[in-house]
Motif scaffolding. Sequence first.
Motif, PDB file in Angstrom:
ATOM      1  N   ALA A   6       0.812  -1.216   0.000  1.00 56.09           N
ATOM      2  CA  ALA A   6       0.000   0.000   0.000  1.00 56.09           C
ATOM      3  C   ALA A   6       0.850   1.272   0.000  1.00 56.09           C
ATOM      4  CB  ALA A   6      -0.921  -0.001   1.223  1.00 56.09           C
ATOM      5  N   LEU A   7       2.182   1.113  -0.092  1.00 57.65           N
ATOM      6  CA  LEU A   7       3.047   2.297   0.037  1.00 57.65           C
ATOM      7  C   LEU A   7       3.490   2.809  -1.327  1.00 57.65           C
ATOM      8  CD1 LEU A   7       5.296   0.981   2.930  1.00 57.65           C
ATOM      9  CD2 LEU A   7       3.168   2.256   3.093  1.00 57.65           C
ATOM     10  N   ASP A   8       3.823   4.097  -1.376  1.00 63.51           N
ATOM     11  CA  ASP A   8       4.319   4.651  -2.630  1.00 63.51           C
ATOM     12  C   ASP A   8       5.755   4.183  -2.881  1.00 63.51           C
ATOM     13  OD1 ASP A   8       6.295   6.872  -1.662  1.00 63.51           O
ATOM     14  OD2 ASP A   8       4.495   7.080  -0.436  1.00 63.51           O
ATOM     15  N   THR A   9       6.217   4.339  -4.112  1.00 59.26           N
ATOM     16  CA  THR A   9       7.480   3.726  -4.528  1.00 59.26           C
ATOM     17  C   THR A   9       8.666   4.157  -3.673  1.00 59.26           C
ATOM     18  OG1 THR A   9       6.547   4.016  -6.708  1.00 59.26           O
ATOM     19  CG2 THR A   9       8.750   3.100  -6.601  1.00 59.26           C
ATOM     20  N   GLN A  10       8.788   5.460  -3.407  1.00 64.23           N
ATOM     21  CA  GLN A  10       9.950   5.926  -2.637  1.00 64.23           C
ATOM     22  C   GLN A  10       9.950   5.328  -1.235  1.00 64.23           C
ATOM     23  OE1 GLN A  10       7.983   7.893  -4.559  1.00 64.23           O
ATOM     24  NE2 GLN A  10       8.900   9.917  -4.828  1.00 64.23           N
ATOM     25  N   THR A  11       8.782   5.387  -0.573  1.00 65.42           N
ATOM     26  CA  THR A  11       8.674   4.843   0.777  1.00 65.42           C
ATOM     27  C   THR A  11       9.009   3.359   0.768  1.00 65.42           C
ATOM     28  OG1 THR A  11       6.866   6.386   1.055  1.00 65.42           O
ATOM     29  CG2 THR A  11       7.206   4.810   2.810  1.00 65.42           C
ATOM     30  N   ARG A  12       8.518   2.688  -0.252  1.00 65.26           N
ATOM     31  CA  ARG A  12       8.752   1.260  -0.418  1.00 65.26           C
ATOM     32  C   ARG A  12      10.234   0.933  -0.411  1.00 65.26           C
ATOM     33  NH1 ARG A  12       4.457  -1.962  -3.502  1.00 65.26           N
ATOM     34  NH2 ARG A  12       5.611  -3.897  -3.569  1.00 65.26           N
ATOM     35  N   VAL A  13      11.002   1.690  -1.205  1.00 67.35           N
ATOM     36  CA  VAL A  13      12.441   1.435  -1.315  1.00 67.35           C
ATOM     37  C   VAL A  13      13.114   1.616   0.041  1.00 67.35           C
ATOM     38  CG1 VAL A  13      14.573   2.281  -2.338  1.00 67.35           C
ATOM     39  CG2 VAL A  13      12.532   2.015  -3.755  1.00 67.35           C
ATOM     40  N   VAL A  14      12.739   2.670   0.744  1.00 72.51           N
ATOM     41  CA  VAL A  14      13.312   2.902   2.071  1.00 72.51           C
ATOM     42  C   VAL A  14      12.938   1.765   3.015  1.00 72.51           C
ATOM     43  CG1 VAL A  14      13.363   4.466   4.036  1.00 72.51           C
ATOM     44  CG2 VAL A  14      13.251   5.392   1.728  1.00 72.51           C
ATOM     45  N   MET A  15      11.666   1.351   2.927  1.00 73.94           N
ATOM     46  CA  MET A  15      11.193   0.279   3.804  1.00 73.94           C
ATOM     47  C   MET A  15      11.955  -1.018   3.557  1.00 73.94           C
ATOM     48  SD  MET A  15       8.762   1.391   5.762  1.00 73.94           S
ATOM     49  CE  MET A  15       7.908  -0.082   6.264  1.00 73.94           C
ATOM     50  N   GLN A  16      12.241  -1.286   2.286  1.00 73.55           N
ATOM     51  CA  GLN A  16      12.983  -2.516   1.967  1.00 73.55           C
ATOM     52  C   GLN A  16      14.353  -2.492   2.618  1.00 73.55           C
ATOM     53  OE1 GLN A  16      12.851  -2.424  -2.275  1.00 73.55           O
ATOM     54  NE2 GLN A  16      10.642  -2.739  -2.324  1.00 73.55           N
ATOM     55  N   GLU A  17      14.985  -1.319   2.565  1.00 75.51           N
ATOM     56  CA  GLU A  17      16.308  -1.217   3.168  1.00 75.51           C
ATOM     57  C   GLU A  17      16.239  -1.401   4.682  1.00 75.51           C
ATOM     58  OE1 GLU A  17      19.803   1.665   1.829  1.00 75.51           O
ATOM     59  OE2 GLU A  17      17.919   1.989   0.746  1.00 75.51           O
ATOM     60  N   ILE A  18      15.229  -0.765   5.289  1.00 78.17           N
ATOM     61  CA  ILE A  18      15.058  -0.916   6.733  1.00 78.17           C
ATOM     62  C   ILE A  18      14.830  -2.387   7.090  1.00 78.17           C
ATOM     63  CG2 ILE A  18      13.557  -0.351   8.676  1.00 78.17           C
ATOM     64  CD1 ILE A  18      13.082   2.367   7.372  1.00 78.17           C
ATOM     65  N   LEU A  19      14.006  -3.048   6.264  1.00 76.22           N
ATOM     66  CA  LEU A  19      13.709  -4.456   6.549  1.00 76.22           C
ATOM     67  C   LEU A  19      14.961  -5.317   6.457  1.00 76.22           C
ATOM     68  CD1 LEU A  19      11.738  -6.725   7.155  1.00 76.22           C
ATOM     69  CD2 LEU A  19      11.252  -6.875   4.718  1.00 76.22           C
ATOM     70  N   THR A  20      15.787  -5.107   5.424  1.00 76.68           N
ATOM     71  CA  THR A  20      17.009  -5.928   5.337  1.00 76.68           C
ATOM     72  C   THR A  20      17.896  -5.686   6.544  1.00 76.68           C
ATOM     73  OG1 THR A  20      17.956  -4.234   3.914  1.00 76.68           O
ATOM     74  CG2 THR A  20      17.260  -6.257   2.844  1.00 76.68           C
ATOM     75  N   ASN A  21      17.961  -4.437   6.987  1.00 70.40           N
ATOM     76  CA  ASN A  21      18.790  -4.144   8.164  1.00 70.40           C
ATOM     77  C   ASN A  21      18.270  -4.841   9.410  1.00 70.40           C
ATOM     78  OD1 ASN A  21      20.566  -2.546   6.764  1.00 70.40           O
ATOM     79  ND2 ASN A  21      19.338  -0.695   7.063  1.00 70.40           N
ATOM     80  N   ILE A  22      16.960  -4.767   9.593  1.00 69.46           N
ATOM     81  CA  ILE A  22      16.380  -5.429  10.766  1.00 69.46           C
ATOM     82  C   ILE A  22      16.612  -6.934  10.683  1.00 69.46           C
ATOM     83  CG2 ILE A  22      14.215  -5.978  11.939  1.00 69.46           C
ATOM     84  CD1 ILE A  22      13.233  -3.204  11.291  1.00 69.46           C
ATOM     85  N   TRP A  23      16.370  -7.475   9.508  1.00 67.88           N
ATOM     86  CA  TRP A  23      16.520  -8.928   9.330  1.00 67.88           C
ATOM     87  C   TRP A  23      17.972  -9.349   9.575  1.00 67.88           C
ATOM     88  CZ3 TRP A  23      19.256 -11.543   5.357  1.00 67.88           C
ATOM     89  CH2 TRP A  23      19.101 -12.934   5.386  1.00 67.88           C
TER      90      TRP A  23
END
Lengths: 292, 323
Positions: A175-192
Amino acid sequence: MSMTMAETEVSKGFIDVRDMGVTFGANDNKVVAVDNVSLNVQPGEFVSLIGPSGCGKSTLLSIVAGFVKPTRGEALLDGKAITKPGSDRGVVFQQYSLFPWLSVRKNVEFGLKMAGVEQSKRNTTARALLDLAGLLSFENHYPDQLSGGMKQRIGIVRALATSPQVLLMDEPFGALDTQTRVVMQEILTNIWQQFRISVLFITHDIEESIFLSDRIYVMTARPGRIKAVIKVPLPRPRTAEMTDTPEFMNLVQELKGLIREESLAAMAPEIKDRGLSGFGMKVGPKGVGEIF
Amino acid sequence: MGSTATAKIVALPMVDKHADPEPVAVKASAAQMSASEIPVPEPEPIPTVSLTKVFLGLLGYVTRERIITALLACISIGALFLFWYLGTKYKFEFYIRFKNVPTPYEVYQQLTQVGLSNKYLFNIAMSVRRILFGFMIATIIGVPLGLAIGKYERVRDFFMPVVEIMRPIPAIAWVPMSIMLWPNNEASIVFITFIGAFFPILLNTIHGVHSLDGVLVRAARCLGASEIRLFMNVILPGSLPHIFTGLAVGMGVAWVSLIAAEMISGQFGVGYFTWEAYSLVDYPAIVLGMITIGVLGLACSGIIRMVGVLLMPWLAFAPGGRR
Ligand SMILES: Nc1ncnc2c1ncn2[C@@H]1O[C@H](COP(=O)(O)OP(=O)(O)OP(=O)(O)O)[C@@H](O)[C@H]1O
Ligand SMILES: [Mg+2]
């Protein structure tokens, strides 16, 4: 399951889905949602599941989460059959699922509270997790005061609070826009990277699946089967720059090819039979655009 | 309302939709980590209260919006009194007859005479007590039963037929039955008040459970919530907005039922006071009784609304704001 003690120790969070079949309804309105699917997620592995809309991805995840019982086959977590939801499997939903009546911190504390952890310990754990998500300053806000990206980040750390062995994510950034999505992916890899737990991640975004995963399962159109398994050999930690490398591009092309056939099949079986040229369309080297 | 508008303005600048903070620094530790092991940040200092802040906060409370709201309220109530005053002053008579209607001044005099008399205050106390009992019993039974009916199909199948039969019977129709049923007058009036409040509370609670987003229940289950904890921590707070709608409506119906019961079968109470005034041809007392009922009803629903605001602070930020 013949494992030695030492092996069980390291292999926590092993998801094993075997010959899974799910049928909804009966007789005339019978829908075979998932047909004969086998997949696994190794301990600490990040696995994506990608496939056209309606192919049964959510259904599969619901079974591993314990909401839905399969018609055939079985789903195992560390060798034990999954029968009901539990805090050993964290789930992040596509819809925002924070409790609107709880503050951000209380939301993160929720699982710990259910487990009977005392207040002061809950508090410290929740604050540490919020710090990890970069949202500590919002701990006393209510979910309705936050943006979509913030809500999903909190949803992720809330699922991690009880230290589950696996994390199940159903198109969490859909449900997120493209820019937010990219940031979220990076945050997720870091958390993981920090937690190193097994992740089963559903998406229909090709780049997203490559960027995040160790392995990608591609599903066919309904009834959903596994069409292919793709290994992602990109090194970790992954960075945004990697998405421009030739290796990344090649993987994108490979996946696009696999998925294009299925998307067409999902939308109109007759298109597949006749071929696209029958519609006077030109299929270039890059395919027919972003149908998926 | 003005309150939401100000609350939004205060809250929103802190939430920038596009400025999601920069990604968390990569700490590439290969070792597995559990939630309890991550470093704990320093606790935030407890905010101190300063007088100037409080004063400025109060000043901020007086906004243009609020002034307009208050002004319009004064004008509308003033117009009602003016109509009443003019009607009684000129003994207006055109189909409706103001001939016997007391003037506002007469009612005011009545208030100063009987207003502080023990009889009048006692009547008020009796009515309030009946409301309190009837309404509280209705809440104590209605909310848990509504939650259970909303959650469990079997419970619903069992109770709903009875509810559907009983619901269309207005509380006033229960008066004769109630007098037969209960050992004394007091109990039967409380019962009628209870009946009036019960169904709105029950039905709104059921509706609250049904309108709860299923994904929240699933999320709670995943986080390890047992059945009882699910009830207390998700289903109850999730239905709370609808429960409070039910309480507000129930309180209104409880007053209607109470007054009717007091008029028909009562001893004491504001309804009884009003009816007695009619039979004694004490016109100003009739109007005083009516106004008393209005003020008491208003106060009761005001209390419910206030408790609602205190118990559900998150609604101030909900999409669409507090209605
Ligand atoms: N409870 C249900 N009852 C009947 N049919 C269902 C139910 N849940 C899912 N289905 C059907 O099963 C199929 C797979 O649904 P599912 O939600 O798993 O798809 P999906 O791959 O997650 O799709 P999307 O990408 O659009 O989310 C769909 O055709 C859907 O209509
Ligand atoms: Mg889905």
